[in-house]
Design an enzyme around this catalytic site. Structure first.
Site, PDB file in Angstrom:
ATOM      1  N   ASP A 355     -36.043 -45.303 -36.379  1.00 18.04           N
ATOM      2  CA  ASP A 355     -36.940 -44.538 -36.952  1.00 18.04           C
ATOM      3  C   ASP A 355     -38.106 -43.905 -36.265  1.00 18.04           C
ATOM      4  O   ASP A 355     -38.760 -44.939 -35.492  1.00 18.04           O
ATOM      5  CB  ASP A 355     -37.316 -45.251 -38.308  1.00 18.04           C
ATOM      6  CG  ASP A 355     -38.138 -44.636 -39.041  1.00 18.04           C
ATOM      7  OD1 ASP A 355     -37.481 -43.486 -39.719  1.00 18.04           O
ATOM      8  OD2 ASP A 355     -39.287 -44.477 -39.335  1.00 18.04           O
ATOM      9  N   GLU A 392     -34.352 -41.517 -33.597  1.00 14.34           N
ATOM     10  CA  GLU A 392     -34.951 -39.963 -34.187  1.00 14.34           C
ATOM     11  C   GLU A 392     -35.907 -39.753 -33.404  1.00 14.34           C
ATOM     12  O   GLU A 392     -37.121 -40.318 -33.456  1.00 14.34           O
ATOM     13  CB  GLU A 392     -35.407 -40.639 -35.674  1.00 14.34           C
ATOM     14  CG  GLU A 392     -35.738 -39.594 -36.466  1.00 14.34           C
ATOM     15  CD  GLU A 392     -36.608 -40.249 -37.656  1.00 14.34           C
ATOM     16  OE1 GLU A 392     -36.347 -39.360 -38.909  1.00 14.34           O
ATOM     17  OE2 GLU A 392     -37.250 -40.978 -37.709  1.00 14.34           O
TER      18      GLU A 392
END
Lengths: 722, 103
Positions: A355, A392
């Site tokens: 993330d 990401e």
């Protein structure tokens, strides 16, 4: 030669006594709590602490049963290590109490009034049953526990499916089966997900990507629903409390402390079904938040080591959540690496999706590093050697690295540009034919010199509209999140097909269904790794909410009634996935070059428009066709058919001229999003050998192969029809 | 109910009867009994669990211990476990190591 007597270790007895506890100097490695013969070895690092104590609780007790201060001779470097004998592991909870300076301007925030969770705790108690209100006056909320890592894996190991062959399915452990319609024996749990493995296998996905499963506190969201007044949750779980512990509230057996076993059983069974497990991991920030946040662990052990601080000692906020983990500090690098190794070695995890991974390449002062040591270390680590690493590749402070995330030949990226291009093209925006071609070819413009597996292609993910909402809403509708619809992305590239929200119009509904199929057709025929958001295959809606991080209810849960209600869409997705698995030409690792590299007479990829061999790259054009030559499949190493994919994002139908196939071959219809889809391998031959009528807002997938007997039959029937 | 474990061996079938709570404090006793059954060359192990009130994490691991101690060729059946005990065994995934059988 004499054999040494190895029957008994000589360090299995205590040397000291602290109160009623018998102890001896421990081993600094590994960190955390490790069962050893006769006792438990505790090891914790703190550079700035002046004293350190081990705090012991009987399970669930309000007050500690003992506090054992580490004697000075039990400290090596700045690591405190002690073996305590005679503990009952099942009824033990432990933590640390670190005393030291409180001087925020210098980065120190020691607080001897707090019991700290072990950063390396393998198990956490305190939130065993999802959503249950705890005693908020409890002095120690997230309680470290000792676990026996002795799971019986049988012959299991990570599957090592080649990255280019993956079809990823992004899902949420609780949301997947929490809805009563799931009819599993333990809804919303690892065990519940395990019961749905047959569904995943039938769907054809070979990788599940789980939203965070590291222990987090679903109750750390202070907001309430503005209408009902009900509590809102931290449902997604992007706020890690403990990085080595599986979320207990996701385990039906969490109240018995068996969450590790239940989760491992899930992984083992998924592997048996040929499905890999990728975990969404959040190393960019922790649940401790900013200066106002709770002191759980890191802040009280070594604040300035674990967090990026401004010169005045305040928290940098590159994550948008209050704090930023200091990922490239050598101690933190070691922590992250140990954590990932733990999940691969102990839980047989196949890969990780990081993330806001751009934060992982920032220096302690926030500057992006050209050669970030953490990323390099992860890329070359022996335990992680075959683990999928997916970034990401952006963060909340404007660092956007899609295409240039430091990758060391190992990292893949969520391709945000793929998502935006495909969405915009399919909704009918002009000027995108050229970029769509680039995205379908694996985005070689972004990933030159890397394989096409560098690109994780997706149209929807947990963050944003679901697929059904993408074709049903022009605007987000996040009022239920309690922020006056100010949260969530505004730039969704969505189109409601003529009416906002649910529609009674059959025209609108049919168009939406077709648009969903068009998007999925592009996704599943593009080069790169496709990722599907769970529920999109059955048209799951969140009623236009594009940020359901806090919605633990029907808005987020997978409604299994949709499996029957939207059986047509589900059948289409199953077929498209089967088609992808059947055609290696779509899963080639090298980027296509547009040239003939195997002497087939056809380029590996060719582009077409309404006229064969004449793509129209003009701004006003909304039609693109791609042909892949099967002789180039997997760089020419395996044989495959020709595959032709045409997408018409125009509001009018078009007659497409089809490229000619080699002598003896003809085009067969696999799928037309406006009409039908045929079983893989049983596609009927086309009526007209070189023309196809493609409807408005439609896509078609054709297979070029040798005409077989059935085809001759079809041809005859077609002939009679003329 | 105090923990109690009894072993009977009849014609190479070992039967272990459990009473009370199988947890970290009692698992050792159970392990020893399993060891005796294995040592006697049993080809089947039947664990009577009708009077087993509670099975903790350590208790569950004992079932895996039994599987590993007896070897893959030996059938292990847990008979008559109460629904909460059977459910815990199933949800945590330990039913792959043994057969759960109704009484």
């Amino acid at each position: 030669m004499t054999t040494p007597d190895m029957r008994e270790r000589i360090d299995g007895f205590p040397t000291h006594r602290i109160g009623p506890y018998r102890v001896r100097a421990g081993r600094p490695f590994p960190y955390g709590a490790t069962p050893v013969p006769g006792g438990v070895n505790f090891s914790v690092y703190s550079d700035g602490a002046t004293t350190m104590s081990l705090v012991l609780f009987e399970r669930g007790a309000a007050q500690p049963s003992a506090e054992l201060e580490f004697p000075p001779e039990f400290c090596i470097g700045s690591v405190y290590a002690m073996t305590v004998f005679g503990l009952d592991l099942e009824n033990l909870e432990y933590g640390f109490r670190a005393d030291g300076p409180f001087d925020p301007a210098r980065g120190d925030r020691f607080d001897a009034g707090k019991v700290l969770s072990d950063p390396y705790a393998r198990l956490i108690s305190g939130r065993e049953v999802w959503g249950t209100e705890p005693d908020w006056d409890n002095i120690y909320h997230y309680r470290s526990q000792v676990v026996n890592d002795d799971f019986d894996w049988g012959g299991d190991q990570p599957l090592r499916i080649p990255a280019e062959d993956l079809v990823i399915y992004e899902t949420h452990v609780r949301g997947f089966t929490r809805h009563p319609s799931s009819r599993v024996s333990a809804p919303g749990t690892y065990a519940g997900l395990r019961e749905k493995i047959p569904y995943l296998r039938d769907l054809g996905v070979n990788c599940v990507e789980l939203l965070p499963v590291f222990e987090f506190d679903e109750l750390d969201n202070p907001r309430t629903d503005p209408v009902s007044g009900e509590r809102l949750y931290n449902y997604w779980g992007y706020n890690t409390v403990s990085f080595f512990a599986p979320k207990a509230g996701y385990a039906a057996t969490g109240p018995f402390g068996m969450q590790a076993d239940e989760f491992k059983t899930l992984v083992k069974e998924l592997h048996k079904a040929g499905i890999e497990v990728v975990l969404d991991v959040v190393f960019n920030h922790t649940a401790e938040g900013n200066e106002q946040g709770p002191t759980i662990s890191f802040r009280g052990l070594d604040n300035a080591t674990y967090y990026m601080l401004t010169p005045r000692g305040e928290y940098y906020n590159f994550s948008g959540t209050g704090n930023t983990v200091n990922c490239n500090h050598p101690v933190v690098r070691d922590f992250v690496l140990s954590c990932l190794r733990h999940w691969v070695a102990e839980y047989h995890i196949d890969g990780f999706r990081f993330d806001l991974a751009a934060i992982l390449d920032r220096a302690p002062d926030g500057t992006p590093l050209p050669n970030p040591p953490l990323l390099e270390q992860l890329a070359h680590d022996p335990i992680l050697r075959h683990t999928k690493l997916i970034a990401e590749a952006w963060d909340a402070a404007g660092l956007y690295q899609v295409g240039n995330f430091p990758n060391y030949g190992r990292w893949s990226e969520w391709n945000g540009k793929y998502r935006d291009t495909v969405r915009r093209f399919v909704k009918g925006e002009p000027g995108l034919v050229g970029e769509l071609a680039t995205r379908m070819a694996g985005s070689p413009d972004l990933y030159q010199g890397r394989t096409s597996s560098a690109s994780v292609n997706f149209i929807t993910a947990h963050d944003g509209f679901t697929l059904a909402d993408l074709v049903s809403y022009n605007d987000k509708h996040n009022e239920a999140n309690g922020e006056n619809n100010n949260d969530g992305a505004d730039d969704n590239n969505s189109w409601n097909c003529g009416e906002e929200g649910p529609s009674a119009s059959s025209h609108v509904r049919e168009l939406r269904l077709r648009q969903m199929k068009n998007l999925l057709t592009i996704l599943l025929t593009s080069q790169g790794i496709p990722m599907i958001l769970a529920g999109d295959e059955v048209g799951r809606t969140q009623l236009g909410n594009n940020n359901t991080y806090c919605q633990d209810n029907e808005l987020s849960w997978f409604d299994w009634g949709l499996v029957d209600a939207n059986a047509e869409l589900l059948g289409f997705v199953r077929s498209m996935i089967a088609f992808r698995h059947a055609h290696p030409v779509l899963r080639t690792s090298d980027h296509p070059t547009g040239t003939d590299r195997v002497g087939s007479g056809y380029p590996d990829v060719s582009w077409h428009g309404v006229r064969a061999w004449a793509p129209d790259w003009a701004d006003h054009c909304r039609v693109l066709a791609m042909m892949r030559c099967g002789r180039h499949a997997k760089s020419g190493s395996v044989a495959d058919d020709h595959v032709y994919v045409a997408v018409n994002a125009h509001w009018e139908a078009h007659d497409l001229e089809l490229p000619a196939l080699p002598e003896g071959q003809r085009w067969h219809l696999f799928a037309d999003t406006g009409t039908t889809v045929h079983p893989v391998g049983a596609e009927p031959g086309l009526q007209h050998p070189w023309r196809y009528h493609l409807g408005a807002h439609s896509a078609v997938v054709l297979v070029g192969r040798t005409a077989d007997r059935d085809d001759h039959q079809t041809q005859k029937e077609n002939h009679r029809g003329f | 109910m105090a923990f109690d474990v009894r072993l009977r061996i009849n014609d190479k079938v070992a039967t272990i009867e459990l009473k009370g709570e199988l947890d970290a404090s009692t698992a050792g006793e159970f392990h020893e009994t399993v060891g005796k059954a294995a040592g006697a060359g049993a080809v089947e192990l039947v664990i009577r669990a009708e009077q087993l009130g509670y099975l903790s994490s350590a208790g569950l691991r004992s079932l895996v211990f039994a599987r590993q101690k007896m070897g893959d060729g030996v059938r292990i059946a847990v008979v008559g476990a109460s629904e909460p005990v059977a459910r815990t065994i199933r949800l945590a995934g330990f039913d792959h190591s043994i057969d759960l059988v109704d009484a």
